[in-house]
Design a protein around this motif. Sequence first.
Motif, PDB file in Angstrom:
ATOM      1  N   UNK A  61       0.676  -1.168  -0.351  1.00 45.54           N
ATOM      2  CA  UNK A  61       0.316   0.151   0.085  1.00 45.54           C
ATOM      3  C   UNK A  61       1.160   0.855  -0.017  1.00 45.54           C
ATOM      4  N   UNK A  62       0.200   2.518   0.071  1.00 50.70           N
ATOM      5  CA  UNK A  62       1.214   3.722  -0.187  1.00 50.70           C
ATOM      6  C   UNK A  62       1.696   4.183   0.940  1.00 50.70           C
ATOM      7  N   UNK A  63       2.399   3.866   1.444  1.00 51.71           N
ATOM      8  CA  UNK A  63       3.676   4.096   2.846  1.00 51.71           C
ATOM      9  C   UNK A  63       4.823   3.544   2.877  1.00 51.71           C
ATOM     10  N   UNK A  64       5.307   4.009   3.866  1.00 51.37           N
ATOM     11  CA  UNK A  64       7.134   3.910   4.246  1.00 51.37           C
ATOM     12  C   UNK A  64       7.608   2.751   3.831  1.00 51.37           C
ATOM     13  N   UNK A  65       6.703   1.642   3.714  1.00 56.79           N
ATOM     14  CA  UNK A  65       7.309   0.347   3.216  1.00 56.79           C
ATOM     15  C   UNK A  65       7.390   0.647   1.728  1.00 56.79           C
ATOM     16  N   UNK A  66       6.732   1.210   1.380  1.00 58.59           N
ATOM     17  CA  UNK A  66       6.280   1.031  -0.269  1.00 58.59           C
ATOM     18  C   UNK A  66       7.605   1.986  -0.390  1.00 58.59           C
ATOM     19  N   UNK A  67       7.633   3.592  -0.173  1.00 58.23           N
ATOM     20  CA  UNK A  67       8.609   4.378  -1.055  1.00 58.23           C
ATOM     21  C   UNK A  67      10.649   3.633  -0.064  1.00 58.23           C
ATOM     22  N   UNK A  68       9.825   2.582   0.662  1.00 54.82           N
ATOM     23  CA  UNK A  68      11.569   2.439   0.809  1.00 54.82           C
ATOM     24  C   UNK A  68      11.797   1.270   0.057  1.00 54.82           C
ATOM     25  N   UNK A  69      10.932  -0.289  -0.628  1.00 57.00           N
ATOM     26  CA  UNK A  69      11.079  -0.477  -1.438  1.00 57.00           C
ATOM     27  C   UNK A  69      11.299  -0.254  -2.359  1.00 57.00           C
ATOM     28  N   UNK A  70      10.568   0.430  -3.385  1.00 54.85           N
ATOM     29  CA  UNK A  70      10.989   1.148  -4.512  1.00 54.85           C
ATOM     30  C   UNK A  70      12.645   2.008  -4.215  1.00 54.85           C
ATOM     31  N   UNK A  71      12.323   2.467  -3.694  1.00 61.10           N
ATOM     32  CA  UNK A  71      13.459   3.401  -3.607  1.00 61.10           C
ATOM     33  C   UNK A  71      15.098   2.273  -3.986  1.00 61.10           C
ATOM     34  N   UNK A  72      14.458   1.741  -2.736  1.00 58.09           N
ATOM     35  CA  UNK A  72      15.734   0.018  -2.471  1.00 58.09           C
ATOM     36  C   UNK A  72      16.179  -0.355  -4.136  1.00 58.09           C
ATOM     37  N   UNK A  73      14.907  -0.834  -4.777  1.00 54.15           N
ATOM     38  CA  UNK A  73      14.963  -1.058  -6.254  1.00 54.15           C
ATOM     39  C   UNK A  73      16.063  -0.188  -6.897  1.00 54.15           C
ATOM     40  N   UNK A  74      15.250   0.644  -6.792  1.00 54.31           N
ATOM     41  CA  UNK A  74      16.338   2.096  -7.965  1.00 54.31           C
ATOM     42  C   UNK A  74      17.573   2.272  -7.574  1.00 54.31           C
ATOM     43  N   UNK A  75      17.723   2.384  -5.820  1.00 57.82           N
ATOM     44  CA  UNK A  75      19.105   1.797  -5.471  1.00 57.82           C
ATOM     45  C   UNK A  75      20.097   1.119  -6.115  1.00 57.82           C
ATOM     46  N   UNK A  76      19.650  -0.070  -5.957  1.00 56.90           N
ATOM     47  CA  UNK A  76      20.422  -0.793  -6.624  1.00 56.90           C
ATOM     48  C   UNK A  76      20.435  -1.556  -7.527  1.00 56.90           C
ATOM     49  N   UNK A  77      19.551  -0.375  -8.923  1.00 52.34           N
ATOM     50  CA  UNK A  77      19.621  -0.967 -10.100  1.00 52.34           C
ATOM     51  C   UNK A  77      18.208  -2.173 -10.480  1.00 52.34           C
ATOM     52  N   UNK A  78      17.765  -2.794  -9.597  1.00 52.66           N
ATOM     53  CA  UNK A  78      16.276  -3.748  -9.433  1.00 52.66           C
ATOM     54  C   UNK A  78      15.575  -2.976  -9.890  1.00 52.66           C
ATOM     55  N   UNK A  79      14.523  -3.461 -11.203  1.00 54.03           N
ATOM     56  CA  UNK A  79      13.525  -3.003 -11.849  1.00 54.03           C
ATOM     57  C   UNK A  79      12.303  -3.114 -11.031  1.00 54.03           C
ATOM     58  N   UNK A  80      12.203  -2.413 -10.273  1.00 53.15           N
ATOM     59  CA  UNK A  80      10.578  -2.104  -9.629  1.00 53.15           C
ATOM     60  C   UNK A  80      10.035  -2.220 -10.192  1.00 53.15           C
ATOM     61  N   UNK A  81       7.885  -3.369  -9.479  1.00 54.54           N
ATOM     62  CA  UNK A  81       7.884  -3.408 -10.811  1.00 54.54           C
ATOM     63  C   UNK A  81       5.765  -3.367  -9.585  1.00 54.54           C
ATOM     64  N   UNK A  82       5.752  -2.063  -9.607  1.00 47.16           N
ATOM     65  CA  UNK A  82       4.491  -2.079  -8.545  1.00 47.16           C
ATOM     66  C   UNK A  82       3.437  -2.439  -9.221  1.00 47.16           C
ATOM     67  N   UNK A  83       3.020  -2.935  -8.348  1.00 51.71           N
ATOM     68  CA  UNK A  83       1.461  -3.457  -8.289  1.00 51.71           C
ATOM     69  C   UNK A  83       0.241  -2.988  -7.943  1.00 51.71           C
ATOM     70  N   UNK A  84      -0.632  -2.916  -7.855  1.00 51.83           N
ATOM     71  CA  UNK A  84      -1.583  -2.677  -7.076  1.00 51.83           C
ATOM     72  C   UNK A  84      -2.057  -3.403  -6.474  1.00 51.83           C
ATOM     73  N   UNK A  85      -1.979  -3.124  -4.593  1.00 50.02           N
ATOM     74  CA  UNK A  85      -2.015  -3.744  -3.539  1.00 50.02           C
ATOM     75  C   UNK A  85      -3.579  -4.530  -3.554  1.00 50.02           C
TER      76      UNK A  85
END
Length: 161
Positions: A61-85
Amino acid sequence: MNNFAGYLLAQKSELWPKRIAARCQGRSLTYAQLSNLSQRFGSLLHFLGMRPGCRVAIALPDSFSFLTAFLGCLWTGVVAMPLNNRMRELDYAEALACIGPGLMIAPPGHEALDAAWAAGLLRCLAYSGGGGTAGGGSKAAAAAGGGGGEGAEQEGNQGEQ
């Protein structure tokens, strides 16, 4: 820093470490906290075998969890694929079949984890947390068919269920 997203996050945390970077549900994260949590999540992804170019499905969901997971992906070069929760398990199964992620991230007990496990995606991460100045922290739990407990991600064999 390997990529522009990581560079920007590191730059902002050095320039304005105590400024608020994000607010959610009455809590806030500073740039320093956001950078730290994102780097830590990126390190977890790396530990779990996710490398630059790997795809990670995120159903948080829209949360700090999503934000840190998404940015953590970007940080490491992993492709983040957000899905509707808020999709149904069948919709998650179809989406996962299309994108072929190496890892599924969702809240503990979420039906996206069940869909991933049923689809044969043996790497699932039940994640809740993301920190914040009003308490919080980061919790990652093993998820196998929606179950699991505190600790790190686990791989399993469907035949062992």
